[in-house]
Design a protein around this motif. Structure first.
Motif, short mmCIF file in Angstrom:
data_model
loop_
_atom_site.label_atom_id
_atom_site.label_comp_id
_atom_site.label_asym_id
_atom_site.label_seq_id
_atom_site.Cartn_x
_atom_site.Cartn_y
_atom_site.Cartn_z
N PHE A 376 -1.48 -63.73 7.06
CA PHE A 376 -0.55 -63.79 6.37
C PHE A 376 0.75 -63.45 7.03
CE2 PHE A 376 1.71 -60.27 4.33
CZ PHE A 376 2.53 -60.85 3.18
N TYR A 377 0.29 -62.62 8.10
CA TYR A 377 1.55 -62.46 9.04
C TYR A 377 2.55 -63.62 9.85
CZ TYR A 377 4.19 -60.08 12.52
OH TYR A 377 5.59 -59.30 13.30
N LEU A 378 1.74 -64.77 9.78
CA LEU A 378 1.90 -66.21 10.14
C LEU A 378 2.45 -66.62 8.95
CD1 LEU A 378 -0.75 -67.02 12.37
CD2 LEU A 378 1.53 -66.25 12.96
N GLU A 379 2.11 -66.69 8.24
CA GLU A 379 3.07 -67.98 6.74
C GLU A 379 3.94 -67.09 5.82
OE1 GLU A 379 -1.83 -68.90 5.46
OE2 GLU A 379 -0.17 -67.84 4.19
N SER A 380 3.68 -65.01 6.32
CA SER A 380 5.07 -65.30 6.27
C SER A 380 6.32 -65.09 6.94
CB SER A 380 5.21 -63.19 6.22
OG SER A 380 4.83 -63.09 7.40
N ARG A 381 5.86 -66.20 8.45
CA ARG A 381 7.04 -66.87 8.78
C ARG A 381 7.71 -67.42 8.92
NH1 ARG A 381 7.33 -61.33 8.92
NH2 ARG A 381 7.56 -59.51 10.42
N GLY A 382 7.15 -68.43 7.72
CA GLY A 382 7.30 -70.09 7.05
C GLY A 382 6.19 -71.05 7.53
N LEU B 67 9.89 -67.26 -8.07
CA LEU B 67 9.63 -66.74 -6.83
C LEU B 67 7.90 -66.88 -7.01
CD1 LEU B 67 10.39 -66.27 -4.01
CD2 LEU B 67 10.37 -63.68 -4.15
N LEU B 68 7.90 -66.06 -7.75
CA LEU B 68 5.78 -66.35 -8.25
C LEU B 68 5.35 -67.23 -8.20
CD1 LEU B 68 6.27 -63.15 -11.11
CD2 LEU B 68 5.95 -63.26 -7.93
N GLU B 69 6.07 -68.27 -7.74
CA GLU B 69 5.38 -69.38 -7.93
C GLU B 69 5.11 -70.51 -6.46
OE1 GLU B 69 7.36 -73.13 -9.94
OE2 GLU B 69 6.68 -72.92 -11.82
N PHE B 70 5.79 -69.44 -5.75
CA PHE B 70 5.62 -70.28 -4.19
C PHE B 70 4.59 -69.24 -3.90
CE2 PHE B 70 9.71 -71.25 -5.47
CZ PHE B 70 9.60 -72.21 -6.05
N ALA B 71 3.67 -70.03 -2.87
CA ALA B 71 3.32 -69.74 -1.47
C ALA B 71 4.35 -68.76 -0.68
CB ALA B 71 2.11 -70.12 -1.09
N ALA B 72 3.02 -67.81 0.20
CA ALA B 72 3.60 -66.74 1.26
C ALA B 72 4.80 -68.54 2.38
CB ALA B 72 3.19 -65.77 2.10
N ASP B 73 4.25 -68.83 2.41
CA ASP B 73 5.18 -69.85 3.67
C ASP B 73 6.44 -70.76 2.96
OD1 ASP B 73 2.91 -71.15 2.35
OD2 ASP B 73 3.72 -72.69 3.96
#
Ligand code: ATP
Ligand code: MG
Lengths: 423, 250
Positions: A376-382, B67-73
């Protein structure tokens, strides 16, 4: 065509057709092998590694089992571009004329050139009556004995095993003996190559004696074809104040069973075993290790890491013995696995037997998925999930490379890992 | 820029956010305060797209999209950034390396060419100076063995590199010494523009002396129960939360 079934029988004609070389050792090996036959699942040590797959395959030994069609140029094209001693084995036999020996104090004797007493002394020093050793003896080939002198020889030794099964089923039973004398330092790198479309079966023997205060590093890269079956024995005896490192990288192959046995035969020794297996398809890799603490004040560290995908299977069994005399022992072992698919299997078992009372021992094994918080940490950076996963796996695997001395080897394994991960 | 309406979210069947409303426009700084366990980090995680939190009701619109439709990345590539309250350690992955990957994936999604090593280094050097973070820290494994303050500084450094539209700073001030607090706040202020917005989650009014908020909200029991200007933070600092709790009950 015959199938190689569980008894020794299928190999008898091949055994009997050998020339008169190494007769005593071969006969003794055969007698032992005939008695035990191949290990089966009923054998505690092979509970999770069935050799059945080999035995059901059709084999064709009409060409004698050891023929090859690769040539010297091909072998040389696989050499590392690094200064050192480059030793070539083809289907288990050392070929001196294809090898290239560097400068320095290294004394090499091909088994062909040793008298039978000296050879017997070497061969009887390592191993026991297990089938993989017995069969290696029964078909003892032109092995090599490497003596590393007291004055430091810093050039690395590269050992290339070419397994050519172009014409028919082939076998290899290489034997490598290393004797590092007092204060000697040596790094050895062993790599296997497959060619041809037929099945190849190998049973390796490596015996290493690490003299007083000597330092030996032995690194194995196993990146074989799907039709290669390998039993690989590495036996190490360490004398007082010596250091030993084993690095074992198993990157592909149909079936690999590594037996790594280290005996600490003096005080103040340090033994290190690092391993990485990265498996997919139907690969099966089994690492059975033993560290035998027989004297006080020794340390052993063991870390095996694995990434297991698709239908692959990994087995780890790590035995640590601490004998009554071996007070002040420090022994650490861990085996960490990441499973990437529901169909991958992992069996891991630490086995500690401790008779001394003043010891520090620890062991641990994990089988898991990747850490979801880290992802999640890595993904939260795009970073896209596939890439994030690959980055974490790369980092996980990378740690097993930390102890390899030579950059060219590190880079090779690292490139292989990153290539497979697509990062 | 972002509009959160009647947001409900739970974790492990426990409802944490219970009808939260908040609207933020470009150019604004919003501070969120509130007692421990009131749901501030939960809100931050939900916005960043952590899947462990289940959104059970309400909506979040970011730049006109759900926004809620999208994944974290995907959210990150759209410009959401979360500076974690507890940044985790990732052995074997260096900050430099992973930021380069992140930055280039963000650029790719915007149709931009990946940065080459030289340009990346140039930007990195500049942003490092904004938060006064040391090169040696960035070539080490991500956050591994970093002090509490170093981890927080690294979060703000990452934010400076990725230039998000909406940055959520979850207690970035905790663990920072007084000098570091000023440095980090300066970094945040440097990034401030008419096109982006910041949510600052904090327990202390002190940070708000440096990052001056346009609005201060109090989150309590999963809802925003009070909103005001900067003076609200001063009042909370002086009086605590009891009066707010009483108001809510009444
Ligand atoms: N994984 C979880 N499982 C169960 N409960 C959780 C989990 N994560 C958070 N909670 C609960 O949700 C509530 C809100 O937590 P949250 O971290 O959002 O609070 P917070 O407002 O950020 O508090 P703080 O000021 O202490 O950081 C807390 O009661 C917390 O215990
Ligand atoms: Mg919080």
């Amino acid at each position: 065509m015959v199938t190689l079934n569980h008894s020794a029988e299928a190999l008898r004609p091949l055994f009997e057709s050998q020339d008169g070389k190494f007769e005593k050792i071969r006969n003794a090996g055969w007698a032992s092998f005939e008695k035990t036959g191949w290990p089966t699942r009923r054998d505690e040590e092979y509970k999770f590694t069935a050799l059945d797959a080999i035995f059901k395959r059709n084999v064709d030994f009409s060409d004698g089992g050891f023929t090859y069609s690769i040539d010297k140029d091909y072998a040389h094209s696989k050499f590392y571009s690094e200064d050192g001693h480059h030793l070539v084995f083809v289907n288990g036999n050392y070929i001196e004329s294809w090898s290239s020996i560097g400068e320095g104090k290294l004394s090499l004797s091909a088994f062909d050139k040793l008298n039978s007493e000296n050879l017997a002394t070497i061969v009887n020093q390592f191993g026991d009556d297990r089938a993989s050793v017995a069969i290696n003896h029964a078909f003892l080939s032109n092995g090599i004995s490497i003596k590393v002198g007291k004055s430091v020889d810093s050039l690395p030794v590269f050992i290339y095993h070419f397994r050519d099964a172009s014409e028919s089923t082939t076998l290899s039973f290489p034997y490598i003996h290393v004797q590092a004398e007092e204060n000697a330092q040596i790094c050895l790198y062993e790599k296997s190559f497959s060619s041809g479309t037929h099945l190849h079966f190998a049973s390796h023997m490596t015996g290493i004696e690490v003299g007083r205060n000597a330092n030996v590093q032995f690194t194995k890269i196993q990146g074989l074809e799907k039709r290669d079956y390998t039993l690989d024995n590495l036996f190490v005896k360490q004398h007082e104040s010596s250091h030993f490192f084993a690095n074992t990288f198993s990157l592909s192959g149909s079936l690999i069973r590594n037996n790594t046995d280290i005996s600490l035969d003096g005080q103040h020794c340090e033994a290190n075993m690092y391993g990485l297996y990265f498996l997919d398809g139907h690969s099966h890799v089994d690492n059975h290790t033993v560290v035998d603490h027989r004297f006080p004040n020794c340390d052993s560290n063991e870390l095996y890491k694995g990434i297991v995908d698709e239908h692959a299977a990994a087995v780890f069994n790590g035995k640590i013995f601490v004998r009554q005399a071996a007070q002040k022992t420090n022994a650490f072992q861990s085996n960490n696995n990441v499973s990437l698919s529901d169909t991958a299997t992992i069996h891991t078992k630490p086995q500690l037997e401790i008779w001394a009372d003043d010891v520090k021992c620890s062991h641990g094994c994990t089988i898991g998925q990747l850490d979801s918080e880290a992802l999640f940490y890595l993904e939260s950076r795009g970073i896209k999930p596939d890439m994030a996963k690959a980055m974490l796996l790369g980092a996980f695997a990378q740690e097993s490379l930390d102890h390899v001395n030579l950059d060219i080897i590190k880079d090779e394994v690292s490139a292989h890992i990153h290539n497979r991960l697509g990062v | 820029m972002i509009k959160i309406e009647n947001l409900h979210a739970s974790i492990e069947d426990k409802e944490i956010l219970r009808g939260l409303n908040l609207e933020i426009n470009a150019g604004e700084v919003h501070a969120i305060m509130g007692p421990n366990g009131s749901g501030k980090s939960t809100l931050a995680s939900v916005l960043a797209g952590r899947v462990e939190y289940e959104v059970t009701g309400g909506s979040v619109t970011f730049d006109g999209e759900n926004l809620l439709e999208f994944a974290a990345d995907e959210r990150a590539r759209k410009g959401i950034f979360l500076a974690f309250q507890y940044p985790i350690e990732i052995p074997g992955v260096s900050t430099t390396n992973f930021l380069k990957t992140a930055l280039n994936q963000i650029r790719e999604s915007k149709g931009l060419q990946p940065l080459n090593a030289v340009d990346f280094l140039k930007i990195m050097k500049e942003r490092m100076s904004w938060v006064e973070i040391d090169q040696s820290l960035l070539s080490r494994s991500l956050n591994e063995g970093f002090s509490g303050g170093e981890k927080k500084r690294n979060e703000v450094f990452q934010m400076a590199m990725l230039e998000p539209k909406l940055a959520i700073l979850d207690e970035t001030d905790s663990g920072l010494d007084i000098d570091a607090l000023k440095i980090v706040a300066n970094g945040v202020n440097k990034l401030k523009s008419a096109d982006n917005a910041t949510i600052v989650v904090t327990h202390y009014q002190r940070l708000l002396d440096y990052i001056v908020p346009d609005f201060v909200h109090v989150l309590y029991n999963g809802r925003i129960v009070k909103s005001g200007g900067k003076s609200l933070a001063l009042k909370l600092e002086a009086e605590g939360y009891d009066w707010i709790k009483e108001e809510v009950v009444a």
